[in-house]
Design a protein around this motif. Structure first.
Motif, PDB file in Angstrom:
ATOM      1  N   LEU A 212       6.857 -31.654  25.424  1.00  0.00           N
ATOM      2  CA  LEU A 212       7.403 -30.408  25.973  1.00  0.00           C
ATOM      3  C   LEU A 212       8.892 -30.239  25.683  1.00  0.00           C
ATOM      4  N   ALA A 213       9.543 -31.285  25.181  1.00  0.00           N
ATOM      5  CA  ALA A 213      11.010 -31.274  25.065  1.00  0.00           C
ATOM      6  C   ALA A 213      11.553 -30.038  24.356  1.00  0.00           C
ATOM      7  N   PRO A 214      11.035 -29.651  23.170  1.00  0.00           N
ATOM      8  CA  PRO A 214      11.607 -28.460  22.529  1.00  0.00           C
ATOM      9  C   PRO A 214      11.434 -27.198  23.376  1.00  0.00           C
ATOM     10  N   ALA A 215      10.303 -27.083  24.054  1.00  0.00           N
ATOM     11  CA  ALA A 215      10.070 -25.902  24.885  1.00  0.00           C
ATOM     12  C   ALA A 215      10.991 -25.879  26.100  1.00  0.00           C
ATOM     13  N   TRP A 216      11.436 -27.054  26.536  1.00  0.00           N
ATOM     14  CA  TRP A 216      12.361 -27.143  27.667  1.00  0.00           C
ATOM     15  C   TRP A 216      13.819 -27.210  27.192  1.00  0.00           C
ATOM     16  N   ASN A 217      14.020 -27.066  25.882  1.00  0.00           N
ATOM     17  CA  ASN A 217      15.363 -27.064  25.286  1.00  0.00           C
ATOM     18  C   ASN A 217      16.091 -28.383  25.542  1.00  0.00           C
ATOM     19  N   ASP A 218      15.355 -29.490  25.338  1.00  0.00           N
ATOM     20  CA  ASP A 218      15.970 -30.800  25.454  1.00  0.00           C
ATOM     21  C   ASP A 218      15.723 -31.564  24.150  1.00  0.00           C
ATOM     22  N   LEU A 219      16.406 -32.681  23.990  1.00  0.00           N
ATOM     23  CA  LEU A 219      16.248 -33.495  22.795  1.00  0.00           C
ATOM     24  C   LEU A 219      14.839 -34.077  22.716  1.00  0.00           C
ATOM     25  N   SER A 220      14.248 -34.033  21.532  1.00  0.00           N
ATOM     26  CA  SER A 220      12.955 -34.679  21.323  1.00  0.00           C
ATOM     27  C   SER A 220      13.171 -36.168  21.096  1.00  0.00           C
ATOM     28  N   LEU A 221      12.158 -36.946  21.479  1.00  0.00           N
ATOM     29  CA  LEU A 221      12.208 -38.378  21.219  1.00  0.00           C
ATOM     30  C   LEU A 221      11.941 -38.653  19.750  1.00  0.00           C
ATOM     31  N   ALA A 222      12.525 -39.723  19.255  1.00  0.00           N
ATOM     32  CA  ALA A 222      12.250 -40.183  17.900  1.00  0.00           C
ATOM     33  C   ALA A 222      11.533 -41.525  17.988  1.00  0.00           C
ATOM     34  N   ARG A 223      10.703 -41.790  17.017  1.00  0.00           N
ATOM     35  CA  ARG A 223       9.924 -43.026  16.976  1.00  0.00           C
ATOM     36  C   ARG A 223      10.844 -44.232  16.800  1.00  0.00           C
ATOM     37  N   ILE A 224      10.580 -45.265  17.588  1.00  0.00           N
ATOM     38  CA  ILE A 224      11.308 -46.518  17.416  1.00  0.00           C
ATOM     39  C   ILE A 224      10.441 -47.633  17.975  1.00  0.00           C
ATOM     40  N   GLY A 225      10.212 -48.688  17.202  1.00  0.00           N
ATOM     41  CA  GLY A 225       9.344 -49.767  17.639  1.00  0.00           C
ATOM     42  C   GLY A 225       9.897 -50.498  18.847  1.00  0.00           C
ATOM     43  N   GLY A 226       9.034 -50.696  19.850  1.00  0.00           N
ATOM     44  CA  GLY A 226       9.415 -51.494  21.002  1.00  0.00           C
ATOM     45  C   GLY A 226      10.394 -50.844  21.938  1.00  0.00           C
ATOM     46  N   GLY A 227      10.455 -49.511  21.951  1.00  0.00           N
ATOM     47  CA  GLY A 227      11.373 -48.858  22.876  1.00  0.00           C
ATOM     48  C   GLY A 227      11.334 -47.355  22.748  1.00  0.00           C
ATOM     49  N   LEU A 228      12.409 -46.710  23.165  1.00  0.00           N
ATOM     50  CA  LEU A 228      12.545 -45.261  23.128  1.00  0.00           C
ATOM     51  C   LEU A 228      13.842 -44.903  22.406  1.00  0.00           C
ATOM     52  N   ARG A 229      13.814 -43.825  21.620  1.00  0.00           N
ATOM     53  CA  ARG A 229      15.044 -43.305  21.027  1.00  0.00           C
ATOM     54  C   ARG A 229      15.198 -41.844  21.426  1.00  0.00           C
ATOM     55  N   LEU A 230      16.334 -41.543  22.030  1.00  0.00           N
ATOM     56  CA  LEU A 230      16.669 -40.184  22.436  1.00  0.00           C
ATOM     57  C   LEU A 230      18.008 -39.847  21.818  1.00  0.00           C
ATOM     58  N   GLY A 231      17.989 -39.022  20.752  1.00  0.00           N
ATOM     59  CA  GLY A 231      19.218 -38.745  20.031  1.00  0.00           C
ATOM     60  C   GLY A 231      19.790 -40.050  19.492  1.00  0.00           C
ATOM     61  N   PRO A 232      21.050 -40.323  19.756  1.00  0.00           N
ATOM     62  CA  PRO A 232      21.651 -41.566  19.247  1.00  0.00           C
ATOM     63  C   PRO A 232      21.350 -42.784  20.124  1.00  0.00           C
ATOM     64  N   LEU A 233      20.655 -42.585  21.238  1.00  0.00           N
ATOM     65  CA  LEU A 233      20.440 -43.653  22.212  1.00  0.00           C
ATOM     66  C   LEU A 233      19.109 -44.356  21.966  1.00  0.00           C
ATOM     67  N   PHE A 234      19.160 -45.671  21.803  1.00  0.00           N
ATOM     68  CA  PHE A 234      17.962 -46.490  21.661  1.00  0.00           C
ATOM     69  C   PHE A 234      17.862 -47.401  22.880  1.00  0.00           C
ATOM     70  N   VAL A 235      16.757 -47.268  23.619  1.00  0.00           N
ATOM     71  CA  VAL A 235      16.487 -48.138  24.758  1.00  0.00           C
ATOM     72  C   VAL A 235      15.368 -49.088  24.344  1.00  0.00           C
ATOM     73  N   ARG A 236      15.692 -50.352  24.287  1.00  0.00           N
ATOM     74  CA  ARG A 236      14.752 -51.363  23.809  1.00  0.00           C
ATOM     75  C   ARG A 236      13.927 -51.929  24.961  1.00  0.00           C
ATOM     76  N   PHE A 237      12.614 -52.072  24.748  1.00  0.00           N
ATOM     77  CA  PHE A 237      11.726 -52.634  25.762  1.00  0.00           C
ATOM     78  C   PHE A 237      11.177 -54.011  25.373  1.00  0.00           C
ATOM     79  N   VAL A 238      11.005 -54.304  24.083  1.00  0.00           N
ATOM     80  CA  VAL A 238      10.353 -55.537  23.642  1.00  0.00           C
ATOM     81  C   VAL A 238      11.400 -56.520  23.133  1.00  0.00           C
TER      82      VAL A 238
END
Length: 811
Positions: A212-238
């Motif tokens: 829903l991010a584009p419809a809510w006018n927010d940044l879309s997530l980008a694919r990143i192994g073992g975590g989340l990427r939001l714009g320049p921010l990478f949050v690692r989980f593994v």
């Protein structure tokens, strides 16, 4: 619970989990197979690697508690036999291409004339109608269409699937829920209907509303192994450790940020971070990062310190810290770890069944939920092909379906009353389905301990705020909101009155929380004997891990999804985010609806203990059985499929643009080669027949990558679909929001959501031919419906409400 009902299961792929769930809930499920057997019988892995219709562990996975008959429904004799079965059936499940059964005179219009109470469930890749309804598809290409594939994998490689196919499992589980919603409608007027389940929309839950991010006018997530990427921010989980990997739910906000703080306190004690790092504002940390007040390199330094910390410990040591230190760490479990789990052993989860061909006991995943009144029992092992033909033919059964009465156009669940104490994702996503189809759902919240989903993306216009979260809105559409302080006796007294009012209570706190408040099942059922109460948490309400304060990110690691997602030569990528939170809602909703149907006949309430981990393991059954039967440890294997070649995701023109292609048959391969402009590949000895093609798949897929590279993904879709080859772009959020198939199905709804204004949410994931859902209305703002709930639903006086406010029980 569903023992009065008979189900004819004609499904041909992993959507057979629909019949399996209904069978586990007590229905008499008859697998109606072609004379050569269900296609699932030809799908590996096989017992002792012996390809045989009776040795398929995939067939075993989804056929317990079923009986088998074999019919050739393309023949007059076979059709007549099926029609005789329909006379005594309540449900018919099928997964053929749209229109196929109609061409045989076995479509819903024909069958419903013969048996008006029949509920027919049709499960297809994209639905019965729409511009993609006739598209060739495979599990991989459906997953690509949902948006979930785009979110999974390392950013420098192709998007990657879970190594056990998931899309048709989501569709089948969704279909089981839909069947029980239609059954509730039939209880009113005796009339069946046709259910249209799209695997695409069923799978979209695995994006956790981030599409829903584009419809809510927010940044879309980008694919990143073992975590989340939001714009320049990478949050690692593994993170790696001494003997494998662990998952750390490293998130922020007023709830999750406290767990993160305790992690850094532990790390500080062991000398891995300084006091300044330990004492950062981990509650408000996300906002600090997004505003630039905290530099992203500083967060990257903190994650590097976490890796040094985890490398100094084993999986078991770190997992023990989850209980001793109250942090959010879970091991990335292998199949052996899962089968050897002390938690699952303590709950007696594994079920051993003997198979006459195998002549040995095999350990299967156990009940997806535990019912206090009518527990799930494994009455039958997987059937042999046609094993029960004579038995079924000889039976004379009084059909459970009532005689048709005057049609009732109300939503199927109108009049159902639900008290929803749950938060975050898994259980709220389940109760949203109840609200969609007419139930009155009261969501109980606290302003002091905000629902963590209110603090997560996407936010309207990228502005953080508890009333601006698209994820919260999407799973709470249609509910009433009551803000109540359960720490106060006055608040608990209101909760007790709500439970007296309710037919269903749903909660997903730790097992001790409801008892501490005096809101446990024993207390509530003593006041309301017909109450259905469902308690769901990560590990269940008993066992050594019952106190685990876990989230779906941890559940995905504990249950093996991480180990089975990614590339063989890399660390686990894991499926996107909180994956068990996307599997278990279907089991939650189906459990509630089955218990309600049982109560309608017996008057009996009951408690349901649903472990999200135990339910989700059913989506990995073939890999689990490969270990318990063959002692083989399955692991991540990229996009490889032992049934298809080529089977992969290939780069196209544009930034991070990919197409998923899956060739399932020899004619499809010939068609693919012609469409690709390489007819010579058909006769190339390296590729001509499947065994050689599979052996040389890396070479073949490299050649295909050369063909797709630089080509427009839409053009490739058109060319390959025209040739009848399963192919679909790996849809980004913008693709999903503009997908013509989803638009034709009316999957997107516009609502006015408080301060967020006009926003987009998802509509229900399945369609009923005769019953409509409730038109979506906004998710509640905090305490929005206090007056409605207290005054109109509970009948409280102005004076009583004022006393609650003075006592601080209302928030």
């Amino acid at each position: 619970m569903l023992s009065p009902y008979r189900v004819l299961d004609l499904s041909t792929n992993h959507s057979a989990v629909c019949g399996a769930m209904l069978a586990d809930l007590g229905a008499d499920v008859i697998a109606v197979e072609p004379l050569s057997g269900s296609p699932l019988r030809q799908e590996g892995p096989f017992r002792h690697d012996e390809p045989d219709a009776e040795h398929s562990l995939t067939w075993w996975s989804y056929s317990r508690n079923k009986r088998s008959v074999s019919l050739d429904i393309t023949s007059a004799e076979g059709r007549a036999a099926l029609l005789n079965l329909v006379d005594d059936a309540d449900f018919l499940i099928e997964s053929f291409a749209p229109g196929y059964l109609d061409s045989l005179g076995l479509g819903y219009s024909s069958l419903s004339e013969r048996q008006p109470g029949l509920i027919m469930v049709s499960i297809t890749p994209f639905g019965q109608e729409g511009p993609k309804s006739a598209w060739a598809a495979s599990d991989l290409t459906i997953w690509a269409s949902s948006g979930a594939l785009n979110l999974t994998g390392d950013d420098d490689l192709a998007p990657v699937r879970v190594s056990v196919p998931q899309a048709n499992l989501h569709a089948g589980a969704e279909a089981a829920v839909a069947a029980l919603v239609a059954l509730a409608a039939r209880q009113r007027d005796g009339r069946g209907q046709h259910i249209d389940v799209s695997a695409q929309t069923a799978s979209m839950i695995a994006t956790q509303s981030f599409i829903l991010a584009p419809a809510w006018n927010d940044l879309s997530l980008a694919r990143i192994g073992g975590g989340l990427r939001l714009g320049p921010l990478f949050v690692r989980f593994v993170y790696p450790c001494k003997d494998g990997f662990v998952n750390i739910t490293l998130l922020f906000g007023n709830v999750l940020g406290l767990f993160t703080r305790r992690l850094f306190e532990w790390m500080h004690e062991e000398g891995f971070v300084d006091e300044v790092t330990r004492d950062k504002d981990w509650v408000a940390y996300l906002q600090l990062l997004l505003t630039g007040e905290e530099p992203i390199p500083e967060f990257e330094r903190a994650m590097a310190a976490i890796e040094q910390f985890t490398l100094s410990h084993t999986k078991a040591e770190l997992f023990q810290g989850t209980f001793d230190r109250h942090v959010l760490i879970a091991p990335v479990s292998t199949p052996a770890d899962i089968v050897d789990s002390s938690q699952l052993a303590a709950r007696g989860y594994w079920q051993k069944l003997a198979h006459p061909v195998a002549n040995e006991l095999a350990a299967f995943p156990g009940p997806f939920a535990r019912f206090s009144a009518r527990p799930i029992e494994y009455r039958r092992r997987p059937p042999l092909l046609g094993e029960h033909a004579a038995e079924v033919k000889a039976e004379r059964r009084h059909r459970a379906a009532p005689e048709p009465r005057q049609a009732d156009s109300r939503p199927p669940l109108e009049g159902l009353r639900v008290c929803d104490f749950s938060w975050v994702y898994a259980a709220p996503a389940a109760t949203r389905v109840l609200a969609d189809w007419g139930a009155t759902v009261v969501k109980v919240e606290s302003t002091r301990f905000l629902d963590a989903l209110r603090t997560g993306q996407p936010f309207k216009d990228g502005v953080v705020g508890p009333e601006r979260s698209g994820g919260f809105c999407n799973v709470n559409v249609g509910k009433l909101g009551l803000a109540l302080d359960l720490s106060k006796p006055e608040g608990r007294s209101v909760a007790l009155r709500l439970a007296d009012w309710a037919d269903v209570v749903v909660e997903n706190f730790s097992p001790s929380a409801m008892a501490a408040w005096g809101l446990d099942y024993a207390t509530l059922s003593a006041r309301n004997p017909g109450l259905i109460m469902l308690s769901t948490c990560l590990s269940g309400s008993t066992g050594p891990h019952a106190s685990l304060a876990g989230y779906g990110t941890m559940g995905a690691a504990l249950t093996g999804f991480h180990e089975l997602t990614g590339w063989p030569n890399r660390p686990p990528a894991g499926p996107f985010a909180a994956y068990t939170d996307y599997v278990s809602p279907k089991h939650v909703t189906a459990s509630i609806l089955a218990a309600l149907d049982h109560r309608s006949r017996t008057g009996q309430g009951q408690h349901i203990d649903l472990s999200q981990a135990e339910a989700s393991l059913h989506f990995l059954s073939p890999a689990i059985l490969d270990y318990t039967v063959n002692q083989r440890q399955r692991s991540r294997d990229g996009n490889n499929s032992e049934e298809c070649a080529p089977h992969g995701v290939f780069r196209c023109a544009g930034d991070d643009r990919w197409i998923a292609i899956a060739v399932t048959t020899q004619p499809e391969f010939a068609a693919f080669c012609r469409a690709a402009g390489h007819p010579e590949w058909v006769n190339d000895e390296r590729f001509a027949l499947f065994p050689r093609r599979y052996a040389n798949r890396a070479l073949l897929e490299a050649m295909i990558g050369e063909w797709t590279s630089g080509r427009d993904v839409a053009e490739l879709e058109t060319v390959l679909q025209a040739a009848g080859v399963p192919a679909h772009r790996v849809s980004m959020a913008t693709d999903v929001l503009t997908d013509p198939q989803l638009q034709a199905r009316g999957h997107w709804a516009q609502i006015e959501q408080g301060e967020a204004g006009t926003v987009t949410v998802e509509a229900p994931r399945f369609r009923l031919s005769r019953s409509g859902p409730v038109p979506p209305h906004p998710a509640p703002t905090l305490g929005q419906h206090n007056d409605v709930v207290l005054r109109e639903l509970l009948g409280m006086s102005d004076e009583a409400i004022t006393e609650l406010a003075v006592a601080g029980a209302l928030e």
